[in-house]
Design a protein around this motif. Structure first.
Motif, PDB file in Angstrom:
ATOM      1  N   LEU A  45       4.526  14.023   1.510  1.00 44.18           N
ATOM      2  CA  LEU A  45       4.774  12.982   2.502  1.00 44.18           C
ATOM      3  C   LEU A  45       4.224  11.672   1.955  1.00 44.18           C
ATOM      4  O   LEU A  45       3.074  11.599   1.539  1.00 44.18           O
ATOM      5  N   TRP A  46       5.050  10.635   1.915  1.00 46.34           N
ATOM      6  CA  TRP A  46       4.592   9.351   1.399  1.00 46.34           C
ATOM      7  C   TRP A  46       4.893   8.229   2.379  1.00 46.34           C
ATOM      8  O   TRP A  46       5.831   8.307   3.179  1.00 46.34           O
ATOM      9  N   VAL A  47       4.055   7.225   2.320  1.00 48.14           N
ATOM     10  CA  VAL A  47       4.200   6.052   3.180  1.00 48.14           C
ATOM     11  C   VAL A  47       4.017   4.808   2.333  1.00 48.14           C
ATOM     12  O   VAL A  47       3.062   4.713   1.557  1.00 48.14           O
ATOM     13  N   SER A  48       4.930   3.876   2.458  1.00 51.34           N
ATOM     14  CA  SER A  48       4.838   2.598   1.757  1.00 51.34           C
ATOM     15  C   SER A  48       4.796   1.488   2.802  1.00 51.34           C
ATOM     16  O   SER A  48       5.704   1.388   3.634  1.00 51.34           O
ATOM     17  N   MET A  93       0.840  -1.193   0.000  1.00 56.64           N
ATOM     18  CA  MET A  93       0.000   0.000   0.000  1.00 56.64           C
ATOM     19  C   MET A  93       0.878   1.247   0.000  1.00 56.64           C
ATOM     20  O   MET A  93       1.890   1.296   0.694  1.00 56.64           O
ATOM     21  N   TYR A  94       0.483   2.216  -0.801  1.00 57.00           N
ATOM     22  CA  TYR A  94       1.254   3.456  -0.921  1.00 57.00           C
ATOM     23  C   TYR A  94       0.304   4.638  -0.773  1.00 57.00           C
ATOM     24  O   TYR A  94      -0.746   4.686  -1.419  1.00 57.00           O
ATOM     25  N   ARG A  95       0.660   5.585   0.077  1.00 57.59           N
ATOM     26  CA  ARG A  95      -0.133   6.791   0.264  1.00 57.59           C
ATOM     27  C   ARG A  95       0.771   8.008   0.135  1.00 57.59           C
ATOM     28  O   ARG A  95       1.941   7.968   0.520  1.00 57.59           O
ATOM     29  N   GLN A  96       0.221   9.091  -0.377  1.00 56.69           N
ATOM     30  CA  GLN A  96       0.994  10.312  -0.563  1.00 56.69           C
ATOM     31  C   GLN A  96       0.127  11.530  -0.305  1.00 56.69           C
ATOM     32  O   GLN A  96      -1.026  11.574  -0.730  1.00 56.69           O
TER      33      GLN A  96
END
Length: 241
Positions: free
Chosen positions: A14-17, A1-4
Motif C-alpha cells: 500500500l503506497w501513498v503519495s 511525501m511518499y509512504r509504503q
C-alpha cells in the motif's frame, strides 16, 4: 511525501503519495501492476515496458502495487491486455466485486489487524480510500486460486543477479516449456516477454544498489551486468532515450 507498507497476505504494498509538485513526473518500469485511487476513480496501471510520463498532482494519491504475476490472476485477465496503459477497474471486474468490497471496507478497522495497520500508514483523510483498496484486493484474493508459476518464474528471472542473465531456453526448461510457450505465458502473466522482464528486474536491482551508495560500476557488477556500459544501454532503452 511518499509512504509504503508491505502487506504479505495480499502480495502487495500500500503506497501513498502526498504533495506532488504539479507537472509531469516519470514512472519507470518495475514489472509491477497497481490499483490506484485518483479522485473518485480506481484505475489499473498495467505493467510498463518503458518509462512514461504522469501528470503530478498536489492531491493525495493512494495505490496498491502488486508484484509481477499477481494482479492479472486477481483480475482473471491477461496482463498483455493491460500493459502500457491505465484502465478503469470497472471496465475489468464485475460491479458486484466493487460492491462487495465496499460492504467489506467497514470491517477493516479492527485494532491491530494488518489491514488496519496498513491503513494507518496513510494520512488520515486517505483512510477511507485505503480501506476501499484493501477491501477490493481482499475480495479478489479470497476468490482466487493462485497459480504459483508466474510468481515462481518472476522470482527465477529476478534471482541470481550477480551472474549473467539466463537464456529463455534455460528458464523454459525449468518449467518444462518450449521457449515459444514461455514467451506466450510471460506476455499473459507479466505483460511482456521473459527477456524484457529480466531486463526490467535487473535494472531495478542496479537502481537499488545505486541508491544504497554503490558506484555505477559496482552496482552494474552486483546486478549481473557485463559492465557499466551494459547498464547504461539498458537504462537508456527503458527510459525511452
Amino acid at each position: 511525501m511518499y509512504r509504503q507498507t508491505h502487506i504479505p497476505r495480499l502480495q502487495a504494498s500500500l503506497w501513498v503519495s502526498i504533495g506532488q509538485t504539479p507537472g509531469e513526473s516519470l514512472i519507470v518500469p518495475d514489472g509491477c501492476m497497481d490499483l490506484i485511487r485518483i479522485g473518485p476513480t480506481i484505475i489499473i496501471a498495467g505493467a510498463d515496458s518503458t518509462a512514461r510520463g504522469f501528470a503530478g498532482t498536489p492531491e493525495p494519491v493512494i495505490g496498491l502495487r502488486f508484484g509481477p504475476g499477481v494482479l492479472p490472476q486477481l483480475l482473471a485477465t491477461s496482463a498483455a491486455e493491460l500493459a502500457d496503459r491505465v484502465t478503469p477497474l470497472e471496465a475489468v471486474v464485475a460491479p458486484g466485486i466493487v460492491a462487495a468490497a465496499q460492504a467489506r471496507a467497514a470491517g477493516i478497522d479492527e485494532p491491530g489487524s494488518p489491514r488496519r495497520r496498513a491503513g494507518e500508514a496513510a494520512a488520515e483523510p486517505m483512510s477511507a480510500h485505503a480501506r476501499e483498496l484493501l477491501a477490493i484486493a481482499t475480495v479478489l484474493t479470497d476468490r482466487t486460486v493462485f497459480d504459483r508459476r508466474p510468481i515462481d518464474m518472476a522470482g527465477l528471472l529476478g534471482a541470481g543477479m550477480a551472474s549473467p542473465a539466463r537464456t529463455v531456453a534455460e528458464v523454459a526448461a525449468d518449467f518444462a516449456y518450449s521457449p515459444r510457450q514461455l514467451r506466450r505465458l510471460s506476455a499473459e502473466w507479466f505483460g511482456y516477454g521473459p527477456k524484457h522482464l529480466t531486463k526490467v528486474l535487473r535494472w531495478q536491482a542496479a537502481r537499488a544498489f545505486l541508491a544504497a551508495g554503490h558506484t555505477r560500476t559496482a552496482a552494474a557488477a552486483r546486478a549481473g551486468y557485463a559492465d557499466a556500459a551494459h547498464l547504461w544501454r539498458d537504462e537508456r532503452s527503458l527510459l525511452g532515450r
